[in-house]
Design a protein around this motif. Structure first.
Motif, short mmCIF file in Angstrom:
data_model
loop_
_atom_site.label_atom_id
_atom_site.label_comp_id
_atom_site.label_asym_id
_atom_site.label_seq_id
_atom_site.Cartn_x
_atom_site.Cartn_y
_atom_site.Cartn_z
N GLU A 594 0.91 -0.98 0.03
CA GLU A 594 -0.15 -0.19 0.03
C GLU A 594 0.79 1.24 0.05
O GLU A 594 0.56 2.20 -0.69
CB GLU A 594 -0.83 0.12 1.08
N TYR A 595 1.99 1.24 0.94
CA TYR A 595 2.87 2.54 0.89
C TYR A 595 3.43 2.73 -0.41
O TYR A 595 3.55 3.91 -0.95
CB TYR A 595 3.62 1.96 1.96
N SER A 596 3.92 1.65 -0.92
CA SER A 596 4.67 1.72 -2.36
C SER A 596 3.69 2.13 -3.60
O SER A 596 4.00 2.94 -4.25
CB SER A 596 5.08 0.29 -2.78
N THR A 597 2.24 1.80 -3.18
CA THR A 597 1.49 2.32 -4.16
C THR A 597 1.19 3.81 -4.23
O THR A 597 0.95 4.66 -5.14
CB THR A 597 -0.03 1.60 -3.96
N VAL A 598 1.17 4.23 -2.78
CA VAL A 598 1.19 5.93 -2.65
C VAL A 598 2.18 6.53 -3.22
O VAL A 598 2.08 7.56 -4.10
CB VAL A 598 0.88 6.32 -1.18
N LYS A 599 3.29 5.98 -3.24
CA LYS A 599 4.61 6.63 -3.51
C LYS A 599 4.54 6.68 -5.30
O LYS A 599 4.88 7.32 -5.91
CB LYS A 599 5.73 5.86 -3.33
N GLN A 600 4.22 5.77 -5.76
CA GLN A 600 3.84 5.51 -7.38
C GLN A 600 2.92 6.41 -7.81
O GLN A 600 3.23 7.15 -8.74
CB GLN A 600 3.43 3.91 -7.62
N GLU A 601 1.89 6.71 -7.10
CA GLU A 601 0.76 7.60 -7.17
C GLU A 601 1.39 8.98 -7.29
O GLU A 601 1.22 9.94 -8.29
CB GLU A 601 -0.49 7.63 -6.59
N VAL A 602 2.30 9.43 -6.55
CA VAL A 602 2.78 10.80 -6.27
C VAL A 602 3.84 10.94 -7.62
O VAL A 602 4.14 11.94 -8.22
CB VAL A 602 3.67 10.92 -4.83
N ASP A 603 4.69 9.76 -7.77
CA ASP A 603 5.57 9.91 -8.59
C ASP A 603 4.99 10.19 -10.16
O ASP A 603 5.32 11.03 -10.79
CB ASP A 603 6.36 8.59 -8.79
N ARG A 604 4.05 9.47 -10.54
CA ARG A 604 3.32 9.61 -11.47
C ARG A 604 2.55 10.99 -12.05
O ARG A 604 2.48 11.72 -13.17
CB ARG A 604 2.07 8.63 -11.84
N MET A 605 2.06 11.50 -10.86
CA MET A 605 1.54 12.74 -10.86
C MET A 605 2.48 13.90 -11.03
O MET A 605 2.43 14.51 -11.75
CB MET A 605 0.75 13.12 -9.61
N ALA A 618 10.83 15.06 -19.37
CA ALA A 618 10.28 13.46 -19.07
C ALA A 618 11.43 12.53 -19.72
O ALA A 618 11.69 11.66 -18.89
CB ALA A 618 9.21 13.31 -19.85
N ASP A 619 12.14 12.84 -20.66
CA ASP A 619 13.11 11.97 -20.96
C ASP A 619 14.50 12.16 -20.36
O ASP A 619 15.45 11.30 -20.51
CB ASP A 619 13.24 11.87 -22.65
N ALA A 620 14.65 13.28 -19.54
CA ALA A 620 15.74 13.50 -18.91
C ALA A 620 15.95 12.97 -17.37
O ALA A 620 16.66 13.15 -16.78
CB ALA A 620 15.94 15.27 -18.92
N ILE A 621 14.64 12.51 -17.06
CA ILE A 621 14.77 11.78 -15.93
C ILE A 621 15.37 10.69 -15.54
O ILE A 621 15.12 9.70 -16.33
CB ILE A 621 13.21 11.67 -15.13
N LEU A 622 16.52 10.58 -14.62
CA LEU A 622 17.40 9.44 -14.31
C LEU A 622 16.80 8.53 -13.39
O LEU A 622 16.68 7.45 -13.51
CB LEU A 622 18.46 9.98 -14.11
N TRP A 623 16.31 9.25 -12.15
CA TRP A 623 15.77 8.31 -11.44
C TRP A 623 14.86 9.41 -10.21
O TRP A 623 15.13 10.50 -10.42
CB TRP A 623 16.60 7.70 -10.32
N THR A 624 13.96 8.80 -9.88
CA THR A 624 13.29 9.51 -8.73
C THR A 624 13.12 8.80 -7.24
O THR A 624 13.32 7.70 -7.06
CB THR A 624 11.87 10.05 -9.19
N GLU A 625 12.73 9.91 -6.25
CA GLU A 625 12.25 9.19 -5.08
C GLU A 625 11.29 10.12 -4.36
O GLU A 625 11.12 11.23 -4.92
CB GLU A 625 13.48 9.11 -4.08
N VAL A 626 10.52 9.39 -3.48
CA VAL A 626 9.40 10.13 -3.10
C VAL A 626 9.35 10.17 -1.42
O VAL A 626 9.81 8.92 -0.83
CB VAL A 626 8.14 9.50 -3.41
N ALA A 627 9.42 11.09 -0.69
CA ALA A 627 9.26 11.32 0.61
C ALA A 627 7.94 11.40 1.09
O ALA A 627 7.40 12.25 0.25
CB ALA A 627 10.35 12.09 1.22
N THR A 628 7.37 11.13 2.06
CA THR A 628 6.12 11.10 2.69
C THR A 628 6.06 11.56 4.06
O THR A 628 7.05 11.79 4.51
CB THR A 628 5.17 9.96 2.63
N PRO A 629 4.68 11.96 4.41
CA PRO A 629 4.68 12.21 6.12
C PRO A 629 5.44 11.46 6.94
O PRO A 629 6.01 11.69 8.07
CB PRO A 629 3.31 12.30 6.49
#
Length: 706
Positions: A594-605, A618-629
Motif C-alpha cells: 500500500e505504501y509503495s502504491t502511494v509513492k507510485q501515485e505521487v511519482d506519476r502525478m 520527461a526523457d531527462a529523468i534518470l531516477w526519482t524518489e518520494v518522501a511522505t509524512p
C-alpha cells in the motif's frame, strides 16, 4: 483620566438642566453649555454623540418650556435623552463606530486607533455604557410615569453613570497592563523559575552547562549564542547530519538534494539571520544566491520580477483598472515590513517587546501600519485594497511556506514573507547544509560539542529540575536543556506527561500537527529549464486513490539550476513539494504494498506535471524518489510528520507552547514555539532562549567573540 474628564464634560449640560432651579434657568444654562460644546467640537471636526443629543433635546426642551411653562419638560427630556443614548450606543456596537472611541481618540495618538487592543477596550466600554444608559432609561421611565418619586427617580436614573465612570477609568489601564504582560511573556506560576547556572564551567567528561536536543537552526542559534557567551554547550542530533530541515544530502551519481529549505529570508539589514551571522563572524563564510519566483495558474504564466517595485508595476500593467489600488497595497506592504523590522537590532536576536503602556503607545506611534494588521488575516489586508482574486492568488502563493491556510493565514505571518520580494529570498551556495555547518563550526570554535547520530531517548528530571539527557549509549549531565524537537514529542516522549502539571499536560494533548509534505526528488540528465521557484496550480485537480487526497497545486524548483554545484556537470536536480496532511501514523499502518502504491501515485502525478511545464524533461529523468509524512516523522522527528512541528490549536492558551517549560531548566526552541516556521523565525526562537540564558554566564571568565 483625561478620557473620563472629556466624557464627564459632555454630561454637564444634562446635569445643569436636571439640578439647577428654577427649571427655566437650568434649561438656559444647559442649552448654552451644550451649544458651546457643540460649536467647539464642530470647529475641530470631532462632534460627540452625547453632545449632539444633549444640544438637540435641551434646545427643544427650552422651546417647549417657554411655550408651556407649567409643563415639567425635564421629566420627558431625561427619559428621551437616556433612551436615545441607549439606542445610540447599541447601534454603535452593531456598526463598529464605537461610542467611547470618540473620546478615546482625543486622548491617544492616532497610531493607536488601529491597534486591536484599542478597539477591544472600546468595544467593552461601549457595551458597558449601553447597559448603563439602558438602566438609566428604565429608571427615567419609572420616574416619568409616576412609579417612583421624582427626586428619588432622578437620583436612581443618574446613579448608574457612577459605576460607568469608574469602569471607564479603571478598565483601559488594566487591559493595557495585561496586554503588555502578554507581550513580555507568560506569567504562569509554573514557569516562574530561574535556571541553575554554576559560576565555573565544568571540565568533567559528560558534564555541560547546556545540552541542546536537536540541531535544527533554532537549536544551533541558541547553541552559538550561548557558547560564545561562555557556556559549555553540547548539541545532540539523532540524524547523521546536523541542521534539521536545513540539510543537504548526497544520492547516487553525486546528486545533492535538499531536505526541505529552499529559500531563506532575514538577510536584509534589519534581518535577524543577518544579525546572527554578523555577530559570529559568519557573513563572509557563506555565499548567498538570490532566488527568483514564478507563478503558473492555468493560462496565466507570470515570472515575478526581481524587485518589489517591478512586481508592483507588472501587476499594474496587467490590471490597469486596479493600478491605484495595487500601488497603495504595495506601499502598505513595504511600510509594514520596514516597521516590523524595527523590533530587531544587531545587539540582540529577540524582538524588542514593549514592556510598559508608555512603550506600547510609543511603539504604536512609530509602527502604525504594521500594528493595524495584528490579529487579522492576509485576506482582510488584501481585500482592503483590491477585491481582484487574481491579484490575491498571486500575492498569496508563498502562503504554503507558513502553513496550509491560504489567504486565511494571519497577516502577521504573511508580512514577513514579503521580505522574499522586498529584499530577496536566498540559498547558500553548496546547499542549505552550509548554513548549518557554519553554526556547528562556530559552536565548536567556542569550545562546544556537536554530536550527530546520537539519539536522545529521555530528558532526565528529578524533583522538577533538569539533570541532563539519556541517549542510547550514554548519559550527559546539565542543569539546562533546550529541546529543539517538536514540542508535543518533547513533552510526551522525552519528558513524559506525568512530569508536568495536569493542566499543562492537557494543553500538550491539544497541540495539533502543522502541514506535512510529499516531496518528489529527481535526478536529471540535463539542467532544468529555469532556476525559478515555481508555484504551479494544476490545470485540473488530481485525486490520489491511495490517500483520497485531492491536489490542486504544487511547488516546483530545481536547486541545481540556481546552484550548479548540487549536480554533476551538465546534469540537474528537481524537487516537487506537495502540501498534505500530517498523518504519519496512517502511512506507518500501511502494508509495504500500500505504501509503495502511494509513492507510485505521487511519482506519476509529478512526472505528468513536469511534462506539462517542459515536455522535454520527461526523457531527462534518470531516477526519482518520494518522501511522505512518514519520512518527515522519521528524519525531522515531528508529531505526525509535520514539517513545521506541532502547533497550537484553538483550544490551547494563546501563549502555549511557551519557550519555558514547567520544569526548572527546560526550554523549547524551534518552529513550534512562538515565532512560526522558516529559517528566520527559528533563528528568533533560538535567540529568545539564548537571550534569557546569556546573562547567567556573564561572570564567566572566558567570553568568545567573533
Amino acid at each position: 483620566m483625561k478620557t473620563i474628564g472629556l466624557l464627564a464634560r459632555d454630561f454637564i449640560p444634562l446635569l445643569l438642566a436636571l439640578f439647577v432651579q428654577p427649571q427655566q434657568l437650568g434649561l438656559l444654562l444647559a442649552v448654552l453649555a451644550a451649544l458651546g460644546l457643540l460649536i467647539m467640537q464642530i470647529r475641530v471636526k470631532k462632534v460627540k454623540t452625547l453632545t449632539a443629543v444633549n444640544a438637540l433635546f435641551l434646545t427643544l426642551a427650552i422651546i417647549i418650556s417657554s411655550i408651556m411653562p407649567n409643563v415639567n419638560i425635564l421629566a420627558y427630556s431625561q427619559l428621551a435623552v437616556y433612551a436615545i443614548l441607549a439606542c445610540t450606543t447599541l447601534l454603535s456596537l452593531g456598526i463598529g463606530e464605537l461610542f467611547t472611541m470618540q473620546y478615546a481618540k482625543d486622548t491617544t495618538p492616532e497610531a493607536i486607533w488601529t491597534h486591536p487592543l484599542f478597539y477591544r477596550i472600546n468595544r467593552i466600554l461601549t457595551g458597558m455604557w449601553a447597559g448603563v444608559f439602558t438602566l438609566c432609561a428604565i429608571f427615567a421611565a419609572l420616574t416619568t410615569f409616576g412609579v417612583l418619586d421624582r427626586t428619588i427617580g432622578i437620583l436612581l436614573a443618574n446613579a448608574w453613570c457612577v459605576p460607568g465612570f469608574i469602569a471607564n477609568m479603571m478598565l483601559p489601564p488594566y487591559m493595557q497592563r495585561r496586554y503588555a504582560e502578554s507581550m513580555r511573556g507568560t506569567k504562569r506560576p509554573e514557569l516562574d523559575w530561574e535556571p541553575v547556572v554554576s559560576l565555573e564551567a565544568s571540565v568533567q567528561a559528560g558534564q555541560y552547562d547546556v545540552i541542546i536536543v536537536g540541531s535544527g537552526i533554532g537549536g544551533l542559534t541558541a547553541g552559538a549564542e550561548l557558547a560564545a557567551a561562555g557556556a559549555r554547550v553540547l548539541v545532540l542530533e539523532q540524524h547523521m547530519l546536523a541542521g534539521g530541515a536545513c540539510t543537504t544530502y548526497t544520492r547516487r551519481g553525486g546528486f545533492r538534494l535538499e531536505a526541505g529549505v529552499e529559500s531563506v529570508s532575514g538577510l536584509d539589514e534589519g534581518g535577524p539571520l543577518r544579525h546572527l551571522l554578523a555577530r559570529h563572524g559568519l557573513l563572509d563564510r557563506i555565499e548567498w544566491l538570490k532566488n527568483t519566483y514564478e507563478f503558473r495558474d492555468g493560462e496565466e504564466h507570470t515570472i515575478i520580477p526581481e524587485t518589489f517595485e517591478a512586481w508592483r508595476d507588472r501587476l499594474a500593467e496587467r490590471f490597469p483598472k486596479e493600478k491605484e489600488h495595487i500601488h497603495a497595497l504595495f506601499t502598505e506592504l513595504a511600510i509594514c515590513f520596514t516597521q516590523m523590522r524595527t523590533v530587531f537590532g544587531p545587539d540582540r536576536l529577540a524582538p524588542r517587546i514593549p514592556n510598559t503602556i508608555e512603550e506600547m503607545n510609543r511603539f504604536a506611534e512609530q509602527n502604525p501600519n504594521y500594528l493595524r494588521w495584528q490579529g487579522r488575516t492576509w485576506k482582510e489586508l488584501l481585500s482592503t485594497y483590491t477585491s481582484n482574486q487574481a491579484i490575491h492568488r498571486e500575492l498569496s502563493f508563498l502562503a504554503g511556506y507558513v502553513g496550509d491556510a491560504g489567504e486565511e493565514t494571519s497577516a502577521d505571518a504573511m508580512i514577513p514573507l514579503m521580505g522574499y520580494f522586498i529584499y530577496g529570498g536566498f540559498r547558500p551556495r553548496g546547499g542549505s547544509q552550509v548554513l548549518a555547518d557554519a553554526l556547528v563550526a562556530r559552536i565548536r570554535e567556542c569550545g562546544g560539542d556537536v554530536l550527530v547520530s546520537t539519539d536522545v531517548q529521555k530528558i532526565i528530571i528529578e524533583n522538577n529540575q533538569v539533570q541532563g539527557v539519556q541517549t542510547k549509549k550514554q548519559t550527559y549531565h546539565a542543569s539546562t536543556v533546550i529541546s529543539n524537537a517538536d514540542p508535543r514529542l518533547t513533552y510526551e516522549t522525552l519528558v513524559g506527561l506525568e512530569k508536568l502539571p495536569s493542566a499543562y499536560g492537557g494543553e500538550v494533548k491539544k497541540l495539533i500537527p502543522s502541514m506535512s509534505l510529499f516531496v518528489w526528488s529527481a535526478a536529471l540528465s540535463k539542467p532544468f529549464a529555469t532556476k525559478n521557484l515555481i508555484h504551479y496550480k494544476l490545470p485540473e485537480p488530481i485525486t490520489l486513490p491511495g490517500t483520497s487526497q485531492t491536489i490542486t497545486g504544487i511547488g516546483i524548483h530545481s536547486p541545481s539550476a540556481c546552484d550548479a554545484s548540487l549536480a554533476p556537470d551538465g546534469q540537474g536536480t528537481l524537487t516537487v513539494n506537495i502540501i498534505t496532511d500530517a498523518s504519519a501514523s496512517r502511512y506507518k499502518a500501511m502494508t509495504p504494498e500500500e505504501y509503495s502504491t502511494v509513492k507510485q501515485e505521487v511519482d506519476r502525478m509529478c512526472r505528468a506535471a513536469i511534462c506539462e511545464i517542459d515536455p522535454a524533461m520527461a526523457d531527462a529523468i534518470l531516477w526519482t524518489e518520494v518522501a511522505t509524512p512518514k519520512t518527515m516523522a522519521r528524519y525531522l522527528r515531528t508529531y505526525e510528520g509535520s514539517v513545521y512541528s506541532s502547533r497550537r490549536s484553538g483550544g490551547n492558551a494563546p501563549d502555549f507552547p511557551h519557550h519555558k517549560a514547567p520544569v526548572q531548566g527546560l526550554y523549547l526552541a524551534g518552529a513550534g514555539v512562538g515565532y512560526g516556521p522558516g529559517i528566520e523565525a527559528v533563528v528568533i526562537s533560538g535567540g529568545v532562549v539564548a537571550e534569557e540564558l546569556v546573562p547567567y554566564f556573564a561572570n564567566r571568565s572566558h567570553i568568545h567573540t567573533a
